[in-house]
Design an enzyme around this catalytic site. Structure first.
Site, PDB file in Angstrom:
ATOM      1  N   LYS A 166      35.405 -29.118   9.641  1.00 53.64           N
ATOM      2  CA  LYS A 166      34.661 -29.475  10.866  1.00 53.64           C
ATOM      3  C   LYS A 166      34.472 -28.245  11.753  1.00 53.64           C
ATOM      4  O   LYS A 166      33.378 -27.997  12.271  1.00 53.64           O
ATOM      5  CB  LYS A 166      35.415 -30.590  11.604  1.00 53.64           C
TER       6      LYS A 166
HETATM    7  N1  LIG Z   1      29.795 -35.891  21.215  1.00 55.23           N
HETATM    8  C1  LIG Z   1      29.481 -35.365  20.041  1.00 55.23           C
HETATM    9  O1  LIG Z   1      28.294 -35.070  19.745  1.00 55.23           O
HETATM   10  C2  LIG Z   1      30.565 -35.140  19.007  1.00 55.23           C
HETATM   11  C3  LIG Z   1      30.167 -34.924  17.681  1.00 55.23           C
HETATM   12  C4  LIG Z   1      31.154 -34.751  16.701  1.00 55.23           C
HETATM   13  C5  LIG Z   1      32.494 -34.767  17.066  1.00 55.23           C
HETATM   14  N2  LIG Z   1      32.847 -34.966  18.373  1.00 55.23           N
HETATM   15  C6  LIG Z   1      34.303 -35.010  18.680  1.00 55.23           C
HETATM   16  O2  LIG Z   1      34.644 -36.394  18.834  1.00 55.23           O
HETATM   17  C7  LIG Z   1      35.695 -36.530  19.813  1.00 55.23           C
HETATM   18  C8  LIG Z   1      35.203 -37.457  20.939  1.00 55.23           C
HETATM   19  O3  LIG Z   1      34.052 -36.844  21.515  1.00 55.23           O
HETATM   20  P1  LIG Z   1      33.171 -37.591  22.625  1.00 55.23           P
HETATM   21  O4  LIG Z   1      31.910 -36.816  22.752  1.00 55.23           O
HETATM   22  O5  LIG Z   1      33.155 -39.042  22.342  1.00 55.23           O
HETATM   23  O6  LIG Z   1      34.085 -37.302  23.912  1.00 55.23           O
HETATM   24  P2  LIG Z   1      33.993 -37.983  25.360  1.00 55.23           P
HETATM   25  O7  LIG Z   1      32.747 -38.790  25.499  1.00 55.23           O
HETATM   26  O8  LIG Z   1      34.260 -36.892  26.327  1.00 55.23           O
HETATM   27  O9  LIG Z   1      35.233 -39.002  25.345  1.00 55.23           O
HETATM   28  C9  LIG Z   1      36.549 -38.509  25.260  1.00 55.23           C
HETATM   29  C10 LIG Z   1      37.498 -39.663  25.049  1.00 55.23           C
HETATM   30  O10 LIG Z   1      38.850 -39.161  24.985  1.00 55.23           O
HETATM   31  C11 LIG Z   1      39.657 -39.927  25.885  1.00 55.23           C
HETATM   32  N3  LIG Z   1      40.804 -39.140  26.345  1.00 55.23           N
HETATM   33  C12 LIG Z   1      40.793 -37.893  26.864  1.00 55.23           C
HETATM   34  N4  LIG Z   1      42.053 -37.489  27.126  1.00 55.23           N
HETATM   35  C13 LIG Z   1      42.875 -38.514  26.792  1.00 55.23           C
HETATM   36  C14 LIG Z   1      44.272 -38.704  26.817  1.00 55.23           C
HETATM   37  N5  LIG Z   1      45.112 -37.745  27.259  1.00 55.23           N
HETATM   38  N6  LIG Z   1      44.774 -39.880  26.373  1.00 55.23           N
HETATM   39  C15 LIG Z   1      43.934 -40.851  25.927  1.00 55.23           C
HETATM   40  N7  LIG Z   1      42.604 -40.737  25.861  1.00 55.23           N
HETATM   41  C16 LIG Z   1      42.072 -39.572  26.285  1.00 55.23           C
HETATM   42  C17 LIG Z   1      38.709 -40.324  27.006  1.00 55.23           C
HETATM   43  O11 LIG Z   1      39.257 -41.395  27.752  1.00 55.23           O
HETATM   44  P3  LIG Z   1      38.820 -41.644  29.289  1.00 55.23           P
HETATM   45  O12 LIG Z   1      37.557 -42.459  29.228  1.00 55.23           O
HETATM   46  O13 LIG Z   1      39.973 -42.393  29.852  1.00 55.23           O
HETATM   47  O14 LIG Z   1      38.625 -40.292  29.921  1.00 55.23           O
HETATM   48  C18 LIG Z   1      37.477 -40.714  26.187  1.00 55.23           C
HETATM   49  O15 LIG Z   1      37.639 -41.991  25.622  1.00 55.23           O
HETATM   50  C19 LIG Z   1      36.007 -35.106  20.301  1.00 55.23           C
HETATM   51  O16 LIG Z   1      37.119 -34.610  19.580  1.00 55.23           O
HETATM   52  C20 LIG Z   1      34.741 -34.337  19.972  1.00 55.23           C
HETATM   53  O17 LIG Z   1      34.998 -32.962  19.800  1.00 55.23           O
HETATM   54  C21 LIG Z   1      31.920 -35.168  19.347  1.00 55.23           C
END
Ligand SMILES: NC(=O)c1ccc[n+]([C@@H]2O[C@H](COP(=O)([O-])OP(=O)(O)OC[C@H]3O[C@@H](n4cnc5c(N)ncnc54)[C@H](OP(=O)(O)O)[C@@H]3O)[C@@H](O)[C@H]2O)c1
Length: 281
Positions: A166
């Site tokens: 990744k």
């Molecule tokens: N977005 C993309 O295009 C994409 C593509 C591929 C992979 N990813 C990966 O997928 C993962 C999620 O990405 P996303 O874009 O969905 O992120 P996001 O929208 O910023 O959401 C992050 C999530 O993590 C939770 N979180 C953060 N700190 C936490 C903690 N200490 N304990 C429990 N929950 C916690 C947040 O909860 P709260 O709501 O409470 O803050 C939220 O549910 C990441 O690792 C990212 O690198 C993202």
């Protein structure tokens, strides 16, 4: 299948929605409750704790921001490890360091890593690529579910390798976003306007296809957000740290990390990686 999805950010919501559409029974949990009312309306049950979400399910999936969040949810008090038995496979889809994936594989017999290549819309539409590696007890459980998620799976012998795969892919994407930002900055410094930059670059082989959905965002500095600058900076940092474990410097990716981190500091919360171009304005 009974499935729990932990983390209701962009990716977790897309994943849970796709699984609901495929007919699975889905429990959701998020640190901040109430983030996914549409999924609840569509039939998901929202659990108040990680333990209640994962107890008794066949498969628990997590999609969380970074290593510390995954460690807390997986290994903390009341976390996944404490709540599941060997009857539940636990698969983390977050982008984290190979070190964290390796540790989880070592301490949870039914763990695999399965980071996702593609945006939330790709998860919802079934076009994302899934990178799967880990304990066989976990990969066996997820195989039939994968058929509902995607046609493209890359398999690795270990969870650490899936996470390394990744980061490898993300280096190309993140470095490309910053390179396009710098190219437009150079063009503007030479007096080219946005129409001239568009005519010169857009849709040409000079701009990698993976930037097709971000060309305009980089040019204008405005883009609907689905991959935040903060998470992009985190991914570039993890890539730099991974290379360093083998004594390798990757200075271009280190610069990408720094520019994305600066964009995250200076821009609005959650702004998309395409807006890194604003650092050059
Ligand atoms: N977005 C993309 O295009 C994409 C593509 C591929 C992979 N990813 C990966 O997928 C993962 C999620 O990405 P996303 O874009 O969905 O992120 P996001 O929208 O910023 O959401 C992050 C999530 O993590 C939770 N979180 C953060 N700190 C936490 C903690 N200490 N304990 C429990 N929950 C916690 C947040 O909860 P709260 O709501 O409470 O803050 C939220 O549910 C990441 O690792 C990212 O690198 C993202």
């Amino acid at each position: 299948m009974d499935i729990a999805v932990l983390g209701m950010g962009h990716m977790g919501q897309a994943l849970a929605g796709r699984l609901l559409d495929a007919g699975h029974t889905v429990a959701i949990w998020n640190r901040t409750p109430g983030r996914a009312p549409d999924l609840v309306a569509a039939g998901a049950s929202e659990a108040p704790t990680v333990g209640e979400a994962v107890t008794g399910v066949d498969l628990a999936l997590s999609s969380l921001s970074a290593d510390d969040a995954v460690r807390e949810v997986a290994l903390g008090d009341g976390g996944v490890r404490a709540a599941i038995t060997d009857g539940t496979a636990y698969i983390d889809t977050s982008t984290v360091s190979p070190t964290t994936s390796r540790e989880l594989e070592a301490v949870i017999a039914t763990f695999a890593a399965m980071p996702i290549l593609g945006p939330p819309a790709g998860v919802g539409g079934g076009t994302a690529t899934y990178l799967l590696g880990g304990n066989e007890a976990a990969t066996r459980v997820v195989e039939p579910v994968l058929a509902d998620l995607t046609e493209t799976v890359r398999r690795y012998p270990t969870a650490a390798q899936a996470s390394a795969a990744k980061l490898t892919a993300n280096v190309l994407l993140l470095d490309a976003v910053v390179a396009l930002s710098e190219a437009t900055a150079v063009g503007r410094a030479g007096g080219l306007d946005d129409d001239q930059l568009r005519e010169l670059l857009e849709g040409t082989p000079l701009v990698p296809g993976v930037l097709g959905n971000r060309f305009d965002g980089v040019l204008t500095g405005e883009q609907e957000a689905w991959w935040s600058t903060a998470l992009g900076a985190k991914d570039a940092r993890l890539a730099v740290e991974l290379a360093a474990t083998a004594g390798r410097d990757v200075p271009a990716t280190a610069a990408t990390r720094d520019q994305l981190a600066r964009a995250a500091d200076e821009g609005p919360d959650g702004a998309d990686i395409a807006t890194v171009s604003n650092v050059y304005r």
